[in-house]
Design an enzyme around this catalytic site. Structure first.
Site, PDB file in Angstrom:
ATOM      1  N   GLY A 188     -23.114  53.802 -48.335  1.00 19.93           N
ATOM      2  CA  GLY A 188     -24.075  54.918 -47.703  1.00 19.93           C
ATOM      3  C   GLY A 188     -25.498  54.573 -47.850  1.00 19.93           C
ATOM      4  O   GLY A 188     -26.381  55.364 -47.356  1.00 19.93           O
ATOM      5  N   GLU A 248     -19.818  49.468 -51.205  1.00 22.26           N
ATOM      6  CA  GLU A 248     -19.110  49.247 -50.179  1.00 22.26           C
ATOM      7  C   GLU A 248     -20.165  49.785 -48.721  1.00 22.26           C
ATOM      8  O   GLU A 248     -20.059  50.611 -48.183  1.00 22.26           O
ATOM      9  CB  GLU A 248     -18.090  50.408 -50.219  1.00 22.26           C
ATOM     10  CG  GLU A 248     -17.127  50.217 -50.998  1.00 22.26           C
ATOM     11  CD  GLU A 248     -16.167  51.363 -51.424  1.00 22.26           C
ATOM     12  OE1 GLU A 248     -16.471  52.678 -50.681  1.00 22.26           O
ATOM     13  OE2 GLU A 248     -15.016  51.220 -51.777  1.00 22.26           O
ATOM     14  N   PRO A 249     -21.092  48.914 -48.664  1.00 20.97           N
ATOM     15  CA  PRO A 249     -21.831  49.291 -47.500  1.00 20.97           C
ATOM     16  C   PRO A 249     -21.313  49.045 -46.110  1.00 20.97           C
ATOM     17  O   PRO A 249     -20.560  48.094 -45.910  1.00 20.97           O
ATOM     18  CB  PRO A 249     -23.256  48.123 -47.717  1.00 20.97           C
ATOM     19  CG  PRO A 249     -22.238  46.949 -48.264  1.00 20.97           C
ATOM     20  CD  PRO A 249     -21.393  47.524 -49.191  1.00 20.97           C
ATOM     21  N   GLY A 250     -21.496  50.026 -45.253  1.00 17.90           N
ATOM     22  CA  GLY A 250     -20.998  49.615 -43.964  1.00 17.90           C
ATOM     23  C   GLY A 250     -22.036  49.546 -42.958  1.00 17.90           C
ATOM     24  O   GLY A 250     -22.431  48.337 -42.577  1.00 17.90           O
ATOM     25  N   ARG A 251     -22.823  50.616 -42.743  1.00 21.67           N
ATOM     26  CA  ARG A 251     -23.817  50.373 -41.685  1.00 21.67           C
ATOM     27  C   ARG A 251     -25.073  49.502 -42.078  1.00 21.67           C
ATOM     28  O   ARG A 251     -25.709  48.766 -41.360  1.00 21.67           O
ATOM     29  CB  ARG A 251     -24.581  51.728 -41.356  1.00 21.67           C
ATOM     30  CG  ARG A 251     -25.660  52.421 -42.407  1.00 21.67           C
ATOM     31  CD  ARG A 251     -26.220  53.818 -42.095  1.00 21.67           C
ATOM     32  NE  ARG A 251     -24.972  54.627 -42.233  1.00 21.67           N
ATOM     33  CZ  ARG A 251     -24.671  55.620 -41.402  1.00 21.67           C
ATOM     34  NH1 ARG A 251     -25.293  55.973 -40.295  1.00 21.67           N
ATOM     35  NH2 ARG A 251     -23.789  56.438 -41.632  1.00 21.67           N
ATOM     36  N   ARG A 255     -23.109  59.874 -31.929  1.00 23.23           N
ATOM     37  CA  ARG A 255     -24.125  60.461 -33.107  1.00 23.23           C
ATOM     38  C   ARG A 255     -24.999  61.416 -32.903  1.00 23.23           C
ATOM     39  O   ARG A 255     -25.344  62.279 -33.848  1.00 23.23           O
ATOM     40  CB  ARG A 255     -24.337  59.105 -33.992  1.00 23.23           C
ATOM     41  CG  ARG A 255     -23.469  58.007 -34.226  1.00 23.23           C
ATOM     42  CD  ARG A 255     -23.772  56.864 -35.242  1.00 23.23           C
ATOM     43  NE  ARG A 255     -24.007  57.470 -36.398  1.00 23.23           N
ATOM     44  CZ  ARG A 255     -25.320  57.760 -36.798  1.00 23.23           C
ATOM     45  NH1 ARG A 255     -26.474  57.255 -36.049  1.00 23.23           N
ATOM     46  NH2 ARG A 255     -25.666  58.086 -38.101  1.00 23.23           N
ATOM     47  N   TYR A 305     -24.605  64.293 -35.252  1.00 20.82           N
ATOM     48  CA  TYR A 305     -25.590  64.528 -36.470  1.00 20.82           C
ATOM     49  C   TYR A 305     -26.929  64.544 -36.309  1.00 20.82           C
ATOM     50  O   TYR A 305     -27.733  64.452 -37.114  1.00 20.82           O
ATOM     51  CB  TYR A 305     -25.384  63.232 -37.265  1.00 20.82           C
ATOM     52  CG  TYR A 305     -23.878  62.548 -37.465  1.00 20.82           C
ATOM     53  CD1 TYR A 305     -23.048  63.441 -38.114  1.00 20.82           C
ATOM     54  CD2 TYR A 305     -23.559  61.556 -36.912  1.00 20.82           C
ATOM     55  CE1 TYR A 305     -21.704  62.690 -38.094  1.00 20.82           C
ATOM     56  CE2 TYR A 305     -22.433  60.756 -36.869  1.00 20.82           C
ATOM     57  CZ  TYR A 305     -21.368  61.591 -37.583  1.00 20.82           C
ATOM     58  OH  TYR A 305     -20.257  60.805 -37.603  1.00 20.82           O
ATOM     59  N   CYS A 344     -20.412  65.624 -18.782  1.00 21.25           N
ATOM     60  CA  CYS A 344     -20.200  66.586 -18.189  1.00 21.25           C
ATOM     61  C   CYS A 344     -20.738  67.904 -19.280  1.00 21.25           C
ATOM     62  O   CYS A 344     -20.043  68.824 -19.523  1.00 21.25           O
ATOM     63  CB  CYS A 344     -19.134  67.243 -17.747  1.00 21.25           C
ATOM     64  SG  CYS A 344     -18.534  65.653 -16.387  1.00 21.25           S
ATOM     65  N   TYR A 348     -20.906  52.439 -36.432  1.00 18.32           N
ATOM     66  CA  TYR A 348     -20.396  53.928 -35.962  1.00 18.32           C
ATOM     67  C   TYR A 348     -20.461  54.179 -34.414  1.00 18.32           C
ATOM     68  O   TYR A 348     -20.811  55.276 -34.168  1.00 18.32           O
ATOM     69  CB  TYR A 348     -20.809  54.901 -36.750  1.00 18.32           C
ATOM     70  CG  TYR A 348     -20.420  54.745 -38.284  1.00 18.32           C
ATOM     71  CD1 TYR A 348     -19.301  54.862 -38.890  1.00 18.32           C
ATOM     72  CD2 TYR A 348     -21.510  54.392 -39.141  1.00 18.32           C
ATOM     73  CE1 TYR A 348     -18.854  54.732 -40.085  1.00 18.32           C
ATOM     74  CE2 TYR A 348     -21.071  54.047 -40.579  1.00 18.32           C
ATOM     75  CZ  TYR A 348     -19.637  54.239 -40.980  1.00 18.32           C
ATOM     76  OH  TYR A 348     -19.552  53.916 -42.338  1.00 18.32           O
TER      77      TYR A 348
HETATM   78  N1  LLP Z   1     -16.955  53.861 -48.626  1.00 16.36           N
HETATM   79  C1  LLP Z   1     -16.580  55.047 -48.282  1.00 16.36           C
HETATM   80  C2  LLP Z   1     -15.478  55.525 -49.136  1.00 16.36           C
HETATM   81  C3  LLP Z   1     -16.776  55.874 -47.359  1.00 16.36           C
HETATM   82  O1  LLP Z   1     -16.407  56.762 -46.818  1.00 16.36           O
HETATM   83  C4  LLP Z   1     -17.890  55.450 -46.372  1.00 16.36           C
HETATM   84  C5  LLP Z   1     -18.435  56.099 -44.915  1.00 16.36           C
HETATM   85  C6  LLP Z   1     -18.543  54.107 -46.784  1.00 16.36           C
HETATM   86  C7  LLP Z   1     -18.156  53.268 -47.935  1.00 16.36           C
HETATM   87  C8  LLP Z   1     -19.756  53.408 -45.870  1.00 16.36           C
HETATM   88  O2  LLP Z   1     -20.868  54.150 -45.704  1.00 16.36           O
HETATM   89  P1  LLP Z   1     -22.299  53.618 -44.913  1.00 16.36           P
HETATM   90  O3  LLP Z   1     -22.567  52.390 -45.990  1.00 16.36           O
HETATM   91  O4  LLP Z   1     -21.689  53.191 -43.725  1.00 16.36           O
HETATM   92  O5  LLP Z   1     -23.145  54.618 -44.645  1.00 16.36           O
HETATM   93  N2  LLP Z   1     -19.686  58.421 -38.872  1.00 16.36           N
HETATM   94  C9  LLP Z   1     -21.095  58.677 -39.681  1.00 16.36           C
HETATM   95  C10 LLP Z   1     -20.637  58.043 -40.963  1.00 16.36           C
HETATM   96  C11 LLP Z   1     -19.364  58.482 -41.611  1.00 16.36           C
HETATM   97  C12 LLP Z   1     -19.243  57.682 -42.921  1.00 16.36           C
HETATM   98  C13 LLP Z   1     -17.963  57.475 -43.594  1.00 16.36           C
HETATM   99  N3  LLP Z   1     -17.825  56.856 -44.549  1.00 16.36           N
HETATM  100  C14 LLP Z   1     -22.234  58.114 -39.038  1.00 16.36           C
HETATM  101  O6  LLP Z   1     -22.123  57.793 -37.733  1.00 16.36           O
HETATM  102  O7  LLP Z   1     -23.152  58.202 -39.513  1.00 16.36           O
END
Ligand code: LLP
Length: 449
Positions: A261, A303-306, A343, A347, A374, A404
């Site tokens: 997050g 657990e970084p994603g973005r 997105r 959001y 459309c 994402y």
């Molecule tokens: N760990 C868990 C358990 C999660 O559910 C998530 C994201 C992450 C880590 C990674 O989160 P991040 O670091 O990427 O923020 N589609 C949405 C984001 C949904 C995130 C869902 N879970 C968007 O486009 O903003």
């Protein structure tokens, strides 16, 4: 029409932190990423196209690894393909997957099972079976049914080994992010509530199952979390719970997963997170709380994603039409939209979009960039500063689209999904090819059985 009569904003300059790390400006408005000109990519691969800067991804992984004294698991839901899984593995990260599909990609890339965690609030029996078949190291439990279901599956599995599990806890901390991506507060679908006592009940249940080996706790309070204090508070609450588990059950759990997050800057005024600042603060929050409760410091997981993949990505769009309304609004319509980036519609996400590929020395104006779908809500960005003379055929670059975007893309209006092209050392490589009409028709089996 709002005309702003100053020199155009240069793509790199004040924008630099929004572009991929290797981006630099060439002549006549060209921008290079990974040593490859983006206009060349657009010409050869068509538009819309997602490009990804390999060096940027590797660097973010490296920075996280260096900053965190623990385990960094990339959240594959942000963007996953075999090559991405390999980059992440080569940089020493673990992987968080949330479906049998993500696991299949990780498996196909040869990602080691001992570095994989499985997540999900409603894992299907197939998700769990796939995880057991690949022997993923840890499964993060999210419901009572799942405890029973997983224990039963493990009991029947031929491997005869106990499955390591963590329990997902909802700590009741508000991440102050968009409602759809805030997951740490009570009264939503994720995890076991700390406040209601559900988390402690889940601990007792799991400890009573010989098939399951409870190794730790997990929480993820939301996405795009700008306030580190919220993450620190969640960490403290989790350590308190670890202490209560020790006091009640005589068990000291060894792992604490604080989720992801971590925020990314999509616009020049956004606050982004920096692992070099985040890591010591989270570690200190955990260490201090452990000292207070006389607990050994657990193995820490994030657990970084973005924060790993967002800034490496740029999406290239071609301008299809330009309209000026009576009210003076300028609509620039491009050849993609909510199918490759839902997105903004979901959001209210806001982006930076720049004209590239030609000089644009004249005045700029506030412009609304819209997609081809459309729906009136198919707006990519409402307040972009683009040249007054923008016209069909111009090339636009939307920044920070590595997380994402491809992952959430759809075939709405039966528009084929864009490719993902990796740029590195002057070379462009297709990671995921563009969909074709044949792809769209392949699943349309026409009722023939
Ligand atoms: N760990 C868990 C358990 C999660 O559910 C998530 C994201 C992450 C880590 C990674 O989160 P991040 O670091 O990427 O923020 N589609 C949405 C984001 C949904 C995130 C869902 N879970 C968007 O486009 O903003």
């Amino acid at each position: 029409m709002t005309t702003i009569g100053y020199e155009p904003v240069t793509p790199l300059g004040e924008d630099a932190r929004l572009w991929p790390l290797t981006a630099h400006r060439g002549a006549r408005g060209e921008v290079f990423v990974g040593g490859v000109g983006l206009t060349r990519v657009a010409k050869q691969c068509g538009t819309p196209t997602h490009v990804v800067d390999e060096a940027d991804i590797r660097r973010r992984c490296h920075d996280y690894q260096r900053a965190f004294d623990g385990e960094v698991a990339y959240a594959g839901k942000a963007f996953l393909c075999r090559t991405m899984a390999r980059w992440v593995q080569q940089e020493g990260l673990s992987l968080d997957v949330c479906s049998a599909g993500e696991l299949a990609v990780a498996r196909a890339a040869g990602f080691p099972a001992e570095q994989i965690l499985l997540h999900g609030n409603a894992k299907t029996p197939q998700d769990l079976a796939a995880a057991l078949a690949y022997r993923v190291s840890r499964i993060v439990l999210d419901s009572e049914t799942e405890i029973t279901r997983l224990a039963a599956l493990v009991g029947r599995s031929p491997h005869g080994r106990r499955q390591q599990v963590l329990i997902r806890v909802t700590p009741g901390v508000d991440a102050h992010s968009h409602r759809a991506i805030t997951t740490g507060t009570d009264d939503q679908k994720f995890g076991f509530s700390l406040a209601s006592g559900a988390a402690e009940e889940a601990v007792a249940r799991v400890l009573a199952r010989p098939e399951l080996d409870l190794v730790g706790l997990h929480c993820h309070i939301g996405s795009q979390v700008e306030q580190i204090e919220a993450l620190e508070r969640a960490a403290e609450l989790m350590v308190e719970l670890l202490a209560r588990i020790r006091d009640t059950h005589g068990r000291t759990l060894s792992q604490l997963d604080l989720g992801g997050g971590h925020a990314v800057a999509y616009r020049d005024y956004d606050t982004g997170s920096d692992p070099a600042e985040l890591a010591p603060r989270l570690s200190a929050a955990v260490a201090n709380a452990c000292a207070t409760h006389r607990l050994p410091v657990p193995h820490l997981i994030v657990e970084p994603g973005r924060a790993i993949s967002a800034r490496a990505g740029v999406t290239l769009y071609r301008v299809i039409s330009v309209k000026r309304t009576a009210a003076g609004r300028v609509f620039v319509a491009v050849d993609g939209g909510m199918s490759d980036n839902p997105r903004p519609a979901l959001y209210g996400a806001r982006y930076t979009i720049r004209l590239i590929g030609r000089p644009a020395p004249g005045p700029h104006q506030l412009t609304t960039v819209v997609g081809r779908h459309c729906e009136a809500g198919d707006v990519l960005a409402e307040d972009c500063l683009l040249p007054n003379d923008i016209h069909p055929g111009d090339l636009l670059a939307m920044l920070c689209t590595g997380a994402y975007h491809h992952a959430m893309s759809s075939n709405y209006n039966l528009v084929p999904r864009p490719p993902v092209i990796a740029l590195s050392n002057g070379t462009a490589r297709v990671l995921i090819r563009r969909e074709t009409d044949a792809d769209l028709l392949r699943r349309d089996v026409g009722g023939v059985f």
